[in-house]
Design an enzyme around this catalytic site. Structure first.
Site, mmCIF file in Angstrom:
data_model
loop_
_atom_site.group_PDB
_atom_site.id
_atom_site.type_symbol
_atom_site.label_atom_id
_atom_site.label_comp_id
_atom_site.label_asym_id
_atom_site.label_seq_id
_atom_site.Cartn_x
_atom_site.Cartn_y
_atom_site.Cartn_z
ATOM 1 N N HIS A 21 1.207 -5.501 -0.779
ATOM 2 C CA HIS A 21 1.476 -4.087 -0.546
ATOM 3 C C HIS A 21 2.272 -3.884 0.732
ATOM 4 C CE1 HIS A 21 -1.639 -3.844 -3.565
ATOM 5 N NE2 HIS A 21 -1.403 -2.568 -3.695
ATOM 6 N N GLU A 61 5.682 0.382 -14.641
ATOM 7 C CA GLU A 61 6.887 0.586 -13.825
ATOM 8 C C GLU A 61 8.163 0.172 -14.541
ATOM 9 O OE1 GLU A 61 4.206 -0.863 -12.799
ATOM 10 O OE2 GLU A 61 3.479 0.338 -11.117
#
Lengths: 352, 418
Positions: free
Chosen positions: A156, A87
């Site tokens: 998450h 990322e």
């Protein structure tokens, strides 16, 4: 009622759908939110060849939430770029590409993963237009699903809007219906500024009828979901739907709340919000961010500073609890604001 | 030169003295790590289990009833002159133990699949079936003083490292009796007593954290290693490279174990990596690539790697060529990016449990019926644990605010009452 927020090309909208936004009754087509996002993406990619998508499993796999399904076959592997799990570097790469004329859209498979790219987004993306004295623009869109899902675990279930809101130079918007998802996606892509588009992991399967005609929404405008007199409820993303559920109960109890989906998390649409506060004199903010340092915290400060004289009651703010989201279902439900709590809060505030 | 009080002190002195004397300082550290050599057995070019790690595998026991086992797939070495042996010894007890341990993991994952489909387990659930040999072989080669850290595909390792079925299922179902009190879930299984450090949702996290575990081992003069496990998908994270540099720079006793199951969710390794081998990514850290479906290969490689770390040579990478039968998680069918034939083929040719089963049958340690009844027993054990976990209570309401900080009983939460 014509919403202030939609820039419609040549058509007027009359009928409200169940989700509270407007669309034509007979015309238009029905689709799910992730399909609306895809439509917006496809239209913009057809319109402008410099628009491309960069992210994990966006190409051949079709996206982990199917937003880019089928697009790699149509636009090719270069414009739907499957990246390694890196990322920090692919976000940096997208920013670099944006500096030199491309219009990339970075997809974080889950917003939480973009924490690895925080430096790129905060330092490189938001600041460059300023630090270069206006020489560079970064027309990048950073998007992905965030928010508290169905027992996805703490890592998450992040709400990154609270972390990014202090970064100058970034714009942040949150979609909540298929209609505004498509409109905001298109607006974000066309914007010359870096925009973070917050989708919600539980809203992808929302169904709505949206116009066939092309439309682009305004990034900085809030959406009046339900006009009212008694109290202004400010909300965004998934909490909009919790609020609307609570509104059903409130209406049956005789209350008349005004619901505004703020949509633009940075900057706030204080014009629309102010007009509402001047009408109702009471505010309740319902958000999914944590209580500490969330969007609600900033919004409260802004409303208090600008509209103090209009307020008859302290600003109420319902936020998620300041805890890492627990996995166990009942605990997770306690973390997030639930409709009965919204009803209770409105009743308390309206006593003033 | 005296033994430095701490690694920090050593590093400070290193800075003062410059590079020329670097070897000296760290050589003194490494001398501490090389323990008494055991009675030399066969010469393998290194001393097998010289640190007395595996108590049960004493020399006497080995000579008594051991059988030789071939490790057919040759090791691939990077910056190592000689690797682990291509053959080893095992006993009947050991074989039966490996069979049972792996079959237990396999049955647990199959049960987790069923529980997920019936919504007893929610959210994300990453299953380990196919990769059992890595967990079992790894734990066999380590002691309770060594530390293990992995990512989200942690059920198998949790169980192999001494976790109970009941606590595992409880955690997966979000019950109070789970190893993390029901607050972590599938991706956050931990066992502090057994030095199993989890259980992490973000890809690549295990390497820097693992470097930290090994740093503490070295700092506190412990004769133990840390094993940081990550996958082929994670190998392209920058933090992996950073952790490797740190570990190599300070000769940390870190084994970087790459579970290469060839797919990072839907992206095959060749579509994500310029270089599709992971044991030789960095030229200054030696590595070896092994057959991760062979529990003996894993065991021998980790023994070898531990010896490497314990002799002060710094980190080492062990790449295990393995495979996952399920998709990336229960949300991924696992068939859009690979064929059913491929999955079936691996099951037939390379299944880790079958490998041990064939050995057991060949040596006559048990009959096919014996193994079948063992399978039945395991199934019963697993299903009972799952049923018991199903009946277990949910976490209490005040668990929501517990464990945010240590000693947080007096912490008060203010805000709009709801």
């Amino acid at each position: 009622m014509l919403p202030e927020s939609s820039l419609v090309l040549g058509l007027s909208f009359e009928v409200k759908t169940e989700t509270g936004s407007t669309a034509t009754a007979q015309q238009g087509h029905e689709l799910l939110l992730f399909e609306a996002l895809r439509e917006g993406l496809e239209e913009e990619m057809e319109r402008d060849p410099t628009v491309c998508v960069i992210g994990e499993d966006v190409g051949h796999y079709g996206g982990s939430y199917k937003v880019t399904k089928g697009m790699a076959e149509k636009f090719g592997d270069l414009r739907l770029l499957d990246t390694p799990i890196a990322e920090n570097s692919f976000t940096g790469m997208a920013i670099g590409a944006a500096m030199t004329g491309l219009r990339p859209i970075v997809e974080g498979m889950n917003m939480g993963f973009l924490l690895l790219a925080f430096n790129q987004i905060a330092n490189n993306c938001g600041m460059l237009h300023y630090t270069s004295g206006g020489q560079f623009t970064i027309p990048i869109v950073i998007r992905g699903p965030g928010g508290v899902g169905k027992q996805l675990g703490a890592e998450h279930s992040q709400r990154l809007e609270s972390y990014f809101q202090s970064v100058p130079g970034l714009q942040m918007v949150a979609c909540s219906t298929p209609y505004n998802a498509k409109g905001l996606m298109k607006a974000a892509i066309r914007s010359e500024n870096p925009v973070i588009l917050f989708e919600h992991v539980l809203l992808y399967n929302l169904k709505e009828r949206i116009p066939d005609e092309e439309y682009v929404l305004c990034l900085e405008e809030a959406e009046l979901v339900r006009p009212g007199q008694d109290i202004t409820i400010l909300t965004y993303s998934r909490m909009r739907h919790h609020v609307l559920q609570a509104v059903k109960t409130l209406v049956s109890k005789g209350y008349d709340p005004e619901v505004i989906d703020i949509r633009s998390l940075k900057p706030f649409d204080l014009f629309a919000i102010g007009n509402s506060v001047k009408k109702t004199h009471k505010v309740l903010i319902v958000e999914e961010c944590m209580r500490t340092g969330g969007i609600g915290a900033s919004l409260r400060a802004a409303i208090m500073e600008n509209f103090f004289d209009e307020l008859d009651a302290p600003i109420g703010c319902l936020s998620s609890q300041d805890v890492p989201t627990p996995y166990a279902g009942p605990l997770e439900d306690l973390t997030v604001v639930q409709p009965p709590q919204i009803v209770f809060a409105v009743e308390q505030l309206c006593k003033h | 030169m005296g033994w430095p009080r701490s690694i920090v002190g050593a590093l400070q002195r290193l800075n003062q003295r410059g590079l020329a004397e670097r070897g000296d300082l760290f050589l003194s550290i490494s001398r501490e790590y090389t323990l008494q050599r055991s009675v030399p057995g066969e010469r393998h070019g290194y001393i097998l289990r010289s640190f007395g790690a595996n108590a049960y595998r004493s020399e006497a026991q080995e000579r008594k009833s051991s059988i030789p086992v071939e490790i057919p797939v040759p090791y691939q070495l990077h910056k190592l002159s000689e690797g682990p042996p291509q053959h080893t010894q095992t006993t009947q007890d050991e074989l039966m133990k490996y069979y049972r341990d792996m079959a237990l993991i396999r049955r647990m994952e199959i049960t987790a699949d069923i529980l997920f489909k019936s919504q007893q387990i929610r959210g994300f659930c990453h299953l380990y079936d196919g990769q059992e040999a890595v967990a079992v072989g790894l734990v066999e080669a380590l002691t309770d003083d060594d530390s293990i850290i992995t990512a989200y595909r942690d059920h198998g390792l949790y169980l192999a490292r001494g976790g109970t079925l009941f606590e595992c299922f409880s955690e997966l179902m979000g019950k109070r009796t789970g190893c993390s009190g029901g607050k972590g879930g599938s991706m956050h299984l931990y066992n502090v007593k057994k030095r199993f450090y989890g259980g992490w949702g973000i890809v690549g996290t295990s390497a820097p954290l693992g470097a930290g575990l090994s740093f503490a081992h070295k700092y506190l003069n412990k004769k133990s290693v840390a094993v940081a496990i990550y996958g082929d998908g994670a190998a392209n994270q920058g933090q992996i490279y950073e952790a490797k540099n740190l570990a190599a720079l300070w000769d940390l006793p870190l084994i970087l174990l790459v579970e290469n199951n060839h797919f990072g969710m839907g992206t095959a390794e060749w579509r994500a990596s310029k270089q599709i081998t992971f044991y030789d990514r960095v030229h200054y850290i030696p590595g070896l690539k092994i057959d991760g479906m062979d529990v003996f290969a894993v065991r021998e490689a980790i023994c070898y790697a531990k010896e490497h770390c314990m002799s002060g040579k710094g980190p080492i990478v062990v790449e295990c060529d393995t495979y996952r039968y399920h998709g990336h998680s229960m949300s991924d069918p696992g068939s859009t990016y690979r064929t059913h034939d491929e999955i079936k083929g691996i099951r037939q040719e390379r299944d880790p449990i079958n490998h041990v089963r064939k050995l057991i049958l060949k040596e006559g340690f048990a009959t096919a019926d014996d193994l079948k009844s063992m399978d039945k027993e395991i199934r019963k054990e697993v299903e009972e644990a799952a049923a018991k976990a199903k009946e277990a209570p949910q976490p209490a309401k005040d668990a929501l605010f517990a464990h945010i900080y240590k000693n947080d009983a007096a912490l008060q939460f203010h805000g709009f009452v709801r």
